[in-house]
Design a protein around this motif. Structure first.
Motif, PDB file in Angstrom:
ATOM      1  N   ALA A  18      17.670 117.685  10.659  1.00 55.73           N
ATOM      2  CA  ALA A  18      16.943 118.422   9.617  1.00 55.73           C
ATOM      3  C   ALA A  18      16.115 119.549  10.230  1.00 55.73           C
ATOM      4  N   ALA A  19      15.501 119.277  11.365  1.00 61.62           N
ATOM      5  CA  ALA A  19      14.693 120.305  12.033  1.00 61.62           C
ATOM      6  C   ALA A  19      15.560 121.489  12.446  1.00 61.62           C
ATOM      7  N   ILE A  20      16.732 121.218  12.993  1.00 58.51           N
ATOM      8  CA  ILE A  20      17.637 122.299  13.383  1.00 58.51           C
ATOM      9  C   ILE A  20      18.024 123.131  12.171  1.00 58.51           C
ATOM     10  N   GLY A  21      18.328 122.455  11.073  1.00 55.59           N
ATOM     11  CA  GLY A  21      18.680 123.171   9.851  1.00 55.59           C
ATOM     12  C   GLY A  21      17.555 124.055   9.358  1.00 55.59           C
ATOM     13  N   GLN A  22      16.335 123.551   9.402  1.00 51.36           N
ATOM     14  CA  GLN A  22      15.187 124.335   8.953  1.00 51.36           C
ATOM     15  C   GLN A  22      14.873 125.487   9.906  1.00 51.36           C
ATOM     16  N   ILE A  23      15.055 125.270  11.194  1.00 52.74           N
ATOM     17  CA  ILE A  23      14.843 126.338  12.172  1.00 52.74           C
ATOM     18  C   ILE A  23      15.849 127.463  11.945  1.00 52.74           C
ATOM     19  N   GLU A  24      17.103 127.100  11.660  1.00 53.56           N
ATOM     20  CA  GLU A  24      18.128 128.108  11.423  1.00 53.56           C
ATOM     21  C   GLU A  24      17.811 128.939  10.182  1.00 53.56           C
ATOM     22  N   VAL A  25      17.210 128.308   9.176  1.00 50.22           N
ATOM     23  CA  VAL A  25      16.889 129.010   7.931  1.00 50.22           C
ATOM     24  C   VAL A  25      15.610 129.827   8.060  1.00 50.22           C
ATOM     25  N   ARG A  26      14.564 129.241   8.659  1.00 46.70           N
ATOM     26  CA  ARG A  26      13.238 129.836   8.640  1.00 46.70           C
ATOM     27  C   ARG A  26      12.820 130.497   9.950  1.00 46.70           C
ATOM     28  N   GLY A  27      13.489 130.132  11.036  1.00 36.14           N
ATOM     29  CA  GLY A  27      13.059 130.619  12.338  1.00 36.14           C
ATOM     30  C   GLY A  27      12.117 129.632  12.996  1.00 36.14           C
ATOM     31  N   VAL A  28      12.040 129.669  14.309  1.00 41.72           N
ATOM     32  CA  VAL A  28      11.243 128.705  15.063  1.00 41.72           C
ATOM     33  C   VAL A  28       9.760 128.829  14.727  1.00 41.72           C
ATOM     34  N   ALA A  29       9.257 130.046  14.713  1.00 43.42           N
ATOM     35  CA  ALA A  29       7.817 130.247  14.521  1.00 43.42           C
ATOM     36  C   ALA A  29       7.360 129.833  13.128  1.00 43.42           C
ATOM     37  N   ALA A  30       8.202 130.053  12.121  1.00 45.84           N
ATOM     38  CA  ALA A  30       7.782 129.811  10.737  1.00 45.84           C
ATOM     39  C   ALA A  30       7.995 128.380  10.262  1.00 45.84           C
ATOM     40  N   ALA A  60      12.360 118.816  20.991  1.00 44.57           N
ATOM     41  CA  ALA A  60      13.386 117.772  20.904  1.00 44.57           C
ATOM     42  C   ALA A  60      14.600 118.262  20.124  1.00 44.57           C
ATOM     43  N   ALA A  61      14.374 119.066  19.088  1.00 43.56           N
ATOM     44  CA  ALA A  61      15.474 119.596  18.289  1.00 43.56           C
ATOM     45  C   ALA A  61      16.356 120.513  19.129  1.00 43.56           C
ATOM     46  N   PHE A  62      15.744 121.337  19.966  1.00 42.64           N
ATOM     47  CA  PHE A  62      16.532 122.220  20.829  1.00 42.64           C
ATOM     48  C   PHE A  62      17.341 121.420  21.846  1.00 42.64           C
ATOM     49  N   ALA A  63      16.735 120.396  22.415  1.00 43.25           N
ATOM     50  CA  ALA A  63      17.462 119.556  23.367  1.00 43.25           C
ATOM     51  C   ALA A  63      18.643 118.884  22.685  1.00 43.25           C
ATOM     52  N   TYR A  64      18.430 118.416  21.467  1.00 43.46           N
ATOM     53  CA  TYR A  64      19.492 117.762  20.698  1.00 43.46           C
ATOM     54  C   TYR A  64      20.614 118.754  20.392  1.00 43.46           C
ATOM     55  N   ALA A  65      20.232 119.970  19.971  1.00 45.03           N
ATOM     56  CA  ALA A  65      21.224 120.981  19.606  1.00 45.03           C
ATOM     57  C   ALA A  65      22.102 121.361  20.791  1.00 45.03           C
ATOM     58  N   GLY A 109      14.505 130.631  20.285  1.00 42.86           N
ATOM     59  CA  GLY A 109      13.878 129.613  21.132  1.00 42.86           C
ATOM     60  C   GLY A 109      13.319 130.191  22.412  1.00 42.86           C
ATOM     61  N   TRP A 110      14.054 131.103  23.049  1.00 43.66           N
ATOM     62  CA  TRP A 110      13.565 131.739  24.275  1.00 43.66           C
ATOM     63  C   TRP A 110      12.266 132.491  24.008  1.00 43.66           C
ATOM     64  N   ALA A 111      12.212 133.175  22.873  1.00 42.88           N
ATOM     65  CA  ALA A 111      11.017 133.949  22.546  1.00 42.88           C
ATOM     66  C   ALA A 111       9.803 133.042  22.361  1.00 42.88           C
ATOM     67  N   VAL A 112       9.968 131.966  21.616  1.00 44.23           N
ATOM     68  CA  VAL A 112       8.854 131.046  21.361  1.00 44.23           C
ATOM     69  C   VAL A 112       8.461 130.305  22.636  1.00 44.23           C
ATOM     70  N   ALA A 113       9.437 130.044  23.501  1.00 45.09           N
ATOM     71  CA  ALA A 113       9.166 129.308  24.742  1.00 45.09           C
ATOM     72  C   ALA A 113       8.194 130.038  25.656  1.00 45.09           C
TER      73      ALA A 113
END
Length: 204
Positions: A18-30, A60-65, A109-113
């Motif tokens: 679910a987190a991956i899906g939301q990140i794809e829709v909204r972006g990591v920061a939002a 954790a979501a990025f590691a999973y992805a 992800g790189w940008a937020v990291a």
């Protein structure tokens, strides 16, 4: 309708998807904990119980992805064929002109990291795994006298840096680089690192 009771591992996996899906829709920061909870119809408290903070959930979501891509990379590099063929298949698949998924996700992800230590540690570890896998096969090819490469680790870094950079161009600026041209550059770089002519990459 009552929700099916999941094990801890199953619940974590559900939350990560679910987190991956939301990140794809909204972006990591939002993206927010509330967005992930709402997507599953669960409470914010349940998400926080498993991950404690948004930063830990995102990491954790990025590691999973990344696990599917890493598994596929290892499958390509583990085939019973020449090191040259394995390298070419892996580089072509990983390139932004190939079939590797999620480039937009990783660029964000790189940008937020840059500002999030937990995510930075995850992306750094995954980057090391990619480079190490490529370097190992480069070393195998050298040992088998298939090609010459004095510095497999350096070659792996240069190749992945080129692929990552092209991914940014092709994903962020569509049309900036024709995909066919980008693939030519990737093949040229691989041949150069192996001390071969580009035509040798496709010779049987």
């Amino acid at each position: 309708m009552a929700r099916v009771r999941l094990s801890v591992a199953e619940r974590r996996e559900e939350l990560l998807r679910a987190a991956i899906g939301q990140i794809e829709v909204r972006g990591v920061a939002a993206v927010r904990i509330a967005d992930v909870a709402a997507a599953l119809g669960v409470s914010n408290a349940l998400v926080l119980y498993h991950f404690s903070t948004k930063e830990k959930l995102v990491a954790a979501a990025f590691a999973y992805a990344a696990q599917d891509d890493l598994a596929h990379l290892r499958k390509l590099l583990g085939r019973r064929t020449s090191a040259l063929r394995r390298l070419r298949a892996a580089v072509r698949w990983y390139a932004p002109t190939g079939q590797a998924k999620g480039w937009r996700l990783w660029i964000e992800g790189w940008a937020v990291a840059l500002r999030e230590p937990a995510l930075r540690e995850v992306t750094r570890d995954l980057d090391r795994q990619w480079k190490a896998a490529i370097a190992d096969v480069l070393a195998e090819g050298v040992a088998a006298s298939e090609f010459a490469c004095a510095d497999p680790a350096g070659a792996a870094l240069r190749l992945t840096a080129l692929l990552d950079g092209l991914a940014v161009q092709l994903t962020s600026y569509p049309g900036a680089v024709p995909r066919a041209r980008a693939q030519e550059w990737v093949d040229d770089a691989l041949a150069r690192e192996l001390g071969l002519e580009r035509s040798a990459l496709t010779e049987r």
